[in-house]
Design an enzyme around this catalytic site. Structure first.
Site, PDB file in Angstrom:
ATOM      1  N   ARG B  39       0.805  -1.225   0.000  1.00 18.66           N
ATOM      2  CA  ARG B  39       0.000   0.000   0.000  1.00 18.66           C
ATOM      3  C   ARG B  39       0.836   1.273   0.000  1.00 18.66           C
ATOM      4  NH1 ARG B  39      -4.108  -1.219   4.179  1.00 18.66           N
ATOM      5  NH2 ARG B  39      -3.609  -3.321   3.533  1.00 18.66           N
ATOM      6  N   THR B  40       1.960   1.295   0.711  1.00 22.27           N
ATOM      7  CA  THR B  40       2.750   2.526   0.723  1.00 22.27           C
ATOM      8  C   THR B  40       3.301   2.814  -0.676  1.00 22.27           C
ATOM      9  OG1 THR B  40       3.351   2.097   3.006  1.00 22.27           O
ATOM     10  CG2 THR B  40       4.634   3.751   1.849  1.00 22.27           C
ATOM     11  N   LYS B  67      23.667  -7.369   2.143  1.00 17.86           N
ATOM     12  CA  LYS B  67      23.017  -6.269   2.864  1.00 17.86           C
ATOM     13  C   LYS B  67      23.913  -5.034   2.996  1.00 17.86           C
ATOM     14  CE  LYS B  67      19.631  -8.533   5.786  1.00 17.86           C
ATOM     15  NZ  LYS B  67      19.268  -8.891   7.138  1.00 17.86           N
ATOM     16  N   ARG B  89      12.114   3.264   1.149  1.00 19.01           N
ATOM     17  CA  ARG B  89      11.855   2.405   2.307  1.00 19.01           C
ATOM     18  C   ARG B  89      13.031   1.446   2.459  1.00 19.01           C
ATOM     19  NH1 ARG B  89       6.524  -0.842   3.848  1.00 19.01           N
ATOM     20  NH2 ARG B  89       6.046   1.274   4.511  1.00 19.01           N
ATOM     21  N   HIS B 117       8.016   6.255  10.221  1.00 18.82           N
ATOM     22  CA  HIS B 117       7.208   6.144   9.010  1.00 18.82           C
ATOM     23  C   HIS B 117       6.329   7.404   8.987  1.00 18.82           C
ATOM     24  CE1 HIS B 117       5.060   4.734   5.704  1.00 18.82           C
ATOM     25  NE2 HIS B 117       4.582   3.602   6.140  1.00 18.82           N
TER      26      HIS B 117
END
Lengths: 442, 290
Positions: B39-40, B67, B89, B117
């Site tokens: 959704r974001t 990473k 994000r 957020h």
């Protein structure tokens, strides 16, 4: 004085003797604090006292110290070096240059290398590389368990005979209590010192900084102080069981200091160290995820920092280490949780330590004791003293000189200093190793 | 409050047949997601498109590359493509700020680890304001995995700033050390924490929490912390129920409550697009024009 790369293996030519005159002689072990001079001959302290003045000894060169302090060279019990395996971070040569510039004349390098220093041949390698390339004395600490895995005991006796100065499990704690008991017990037969890092891995649970409000605000996983103190408590019980000589590599919190104080009061052969970072910085310095302040144990809160200072002032904390741990951009330019632990410290340890002297929290003698005499005692080295016959490992210190830490000027190959742009008062001007000047402040 | 007013206007724009404006015409927006999101990411994409920007989505699963290594490298690479806006994000706290130091364009934090957020807190605030018309004196209870929640942190910051009273409700293992010093009242009982609340904000429970022994089981969690009609009855009669999504029905929230009359969960999604339009539009005013 020009310092050159010393790569020859031939013995140095017989040097003229040198007198350091017009100096403040500070010997923390004996409490000596007097004006006078010091005569160096054949790499040792030949004489010292009021009677050593310019021209008092025939045929010597003399160096006028201008009333500045001459003290035993610093002995750093915790230096992580990249050699072998990570020479891009640091070599014995570059670490030794950093050491010399910081007034450090002896450094113990940790076995966390690739391969791990857990074999006689590797101890020998370090000693030979140091002899050929390093400006200061280097003593390897060997791994107490093979590959630092905490599973099988390393060959402590053979490693000691090869020249390992003490045994440690590096940055990893030994979780297995039975193995720890056996190591302490076996090492006792050789009188060897066991140096242990304290962190219960389960309790630390992939934490990346001190647990508490700051970690919660930053959304970072915390490590409680109990992860250290529980491990220390367990070790003290095992020392009591075995009688082995035990040194907590670094403590970082008040609760651990109290455990040490209790153990000492009970007469157990227990000592401990603290890093210069934990004496002068706290968790708030992390600010917006500054990875140069990420280390193990993590920086704690201000009360814990003050406890560390009190511990050095009272003598309950025996030793100050730099915990010098060079890390490149590839390890530090990352999100905080994924960045490497560690900070360089050889060149800044004295300057940072003198902050505590200048603000009145630790006397000069206590500070220098924890930086030289006490580590020499624990490691059973001849240095760390200003007495006739001792090795002429010395540092001439200007206690007042202001200077600013410029990371680009650091001699270490890696520039990950938490003291970036810090202003210090006091630094090493000249460093002597076995009577030979290896660093001169320009 | 201008950002919320701007969002309100964007919400109205989004309800028209003609939803497009040209505030971001000619601009390039890149959605850079190192962590999966539905959704974001889609609401930023829609927001950008409704304002006339060219939108590109980049999803970089962390497993594919070692990473951390990707972050700076990716930032430098993307920067060379001259985007105007980057929406980022990342799974690590502080990563978005680190990335923002390496690029020349505007960077919007779409969630960094357990840290923050911000646009979620803004859309929550907008939704609350639409229903309550004020913040001053409201009691907001945030319930669930506070320790690992960036939504909780951003909401605590924002709601405290606008004058609401914030409570957090969770078992001690999920509260986080020192949470009391973040300006909240903490409760370990839903019964007490929800008493007379105006807003009940539920958080998603990650399954990993069971694996790391923070709570014993889903069943036990739902029994004590899952929002059902009985627990909700403790709140004020006109209390609204919120959830940032995606929901675990039957774990942290009962299906009837999630779909019930007091739930504003779907409206939160709608306001998500509006708030992100407002944020982009506000930043666009300050983008260089030469």
């Amino acid at each position: 004085m020009e310092i050159e790369d010393e790569t020859e293996t031939a013995p140095l030519p017989q040097r003229k003797s040198l007198s350091l005159v017009n100096a403040r002689l500070v010997d923390p072990a004996s409490g000596l604090d007097a004006f006078g001079g010091l005569l160096i001959a054949n790499g040792t302290i030949a004489d010292l006292g009021m009677h050593i003045t310019e021209g008092s000894v025939e045929g010597t060169e003399s160096l006028d110290c201008g009333g500045r302090t001459v003290a035993p060279g610093l002995i750093d019990m915790m230096v992580f070096c990249g050699e072998p395996g990570h020479e891009h971070r640091e070599t014995l040569a570059t670490a030794s240059r950093a050491a010399a510039a910081g007034g450090v004349t002896t450094m113990c390098c940790m076995p966390d290398t690739d391969p791990v220093i857990d074999d006689v041949a590797l101890v020998d390698f370090i000693l030979r590389r140091a002899r050929d390339t390093a400006l200061v004395h280097v003593h390897p600490m060997a791994a107490m368990t093979r590959e630092l895995k905490g599973e099988d005991m390393a060959e402590l006796g053979l490693l000691r005979d090869a020249g390992a100065i003490a045994f440690t499990n590096g940055k990893a704690s030994v979780a297995n209590a039975k193995l720890m008991r056996n190591v302490l017990s076996y090492a006792k037969d050789y009188g060897a010192l066991i140096v242990h890092h304290l962190q219960d891995a389960d309790l630390a649970d992939n934490g990346v900084m001190n647990e508490g409000e700051v970690a919660t605000r930053l959304g970072l996983r915390g490590i409680p102080t109990e992860a250290e103190t529980i491990m220390l408590d367990r070790d003290i019980r095992l020392v009591e069981l075995t009688g082995g000589r035990y040194h907590a590599a670094q403590i970082s919190c008040r609760a651990s200091l109290e455990v040490i104080q209790t153990a000492k009061a009970r007469g157990l052969p227990v000592t401990c160290g603290v890093s210069i970072n934990h004496l002068t910085l706290n968790e708030n310095d992390i600010g917006p995820y500054r990875t140069f302040f990420k280390m193990t144990p993590p920086l704690r809160d201000e009360d814990d920092r003050q406890a560390m200072v009190e511990g050095v002032a009272s003598g309950d904390i025996d030793v100050i280490v730099s915990a010098h741990d060079p890390r490149g951009a590839e390890g530090k330019r990352r999100p905080f949780a994924e960045a490497n632990d560690g900070a360089v410290g050889l060149e800044t340890m004295l300057g940072a330590g003198l902050r505590l002297f200048h603000n009145g929290s630790i006397t000069l003698h206590r500070l220098l004791n924890a930086l030289s005499a006490r580590p020499a005692e624990l490691l059973r080295l001849g240095g760390g003293r200003l007495v006739k016959g001792a090795p002429a490992d010395l540092v001439l210190i200007d206690l007042e000189m202001p200077w600013t830490v410029e990371p680009g000027d650091l001699r270490s190959k890696s520039k990950n200093t938490p003291f970036d742009e810090a202003r210090f008062e006091g630094r090493a001007l000249v460093t002597f190793v076995a009577g030979r000047p290896v660093y001169h402040y320009a | 409050m201008s950002l919320l007013d701007l969002s309100q206007a964007a919400a109205e724009q989004s309800r028209q047949v003609e939803k497009k404006s040209s505030h971001l015409r000619g601009r390039t927006l890149i959605n850079l997601f190192f962590e999966a999101s539905t959704r974001t990411q889609s609401s930023f994409e829609l927001a950008g498109k409704r304002l006339g920007a060219d939108v590109m989505n980049m999803s970089i699963p962390t497993s594919s590359i070692k990473k951390g290594e990707t972050l700076i490298d990716t930032a430098v690479t993307l920067n060379a493509m001259r985007p105007d806006l980057l929406v980022v994000r990342h799974h690590a706290a502080g990563a978005v700020e680190l990335l923002s130091q390496k690029v020349d364009c505007s960077v919007i934090n779409a969630g960094d680890g357990s840290h923050e957020h911000p646009t979620q807190a803004l859309l929550d605030a907008l939704t609350i304001r639409r229903h309550k018309e004020r913040f001053e004196g409201l009691t907001v209870a945030i319930c669930g995995d506070i320790m690992h929640s960036r939504v909780a942190r951003s909401n605590i910051l924002l709601l405290n700033t606008v004058g609401a009273r914030v409570r957090v409700v969770a078992p001690s293992t999920l509260l986080g050390e020192g949470v009391d010093r973040l300006g909240v009242e903490s409760f370990t009982s839903m019964h007490e924490g929800l008493k007379d609340a105006d807003v009940v904000m539920m958080l998603r429970l990650q399954r990993e929490r069971m694996a790391s022994s923070l709570i014993p089981s889903q069943r036990e969690y739902f029994h004590f912390y899952g929002l059902d009609a009985e627990k909700l009855a403790r709140a004020k009669d006109d209390a609204i129920v919120m959830h940032p999504g995606p929901m675990n029905r039957g774990v942290e929230i009962d299906a009837h409550v999630a779909d019930g009359a007091r739930s504003v969960i779907r409206e939160q999604v709608e306001m998500g697009v509006a708030v992100r339009m407002a944020v982009l539009q506000a930043l666009a005013c300050h983008l260089p024009n030469e």
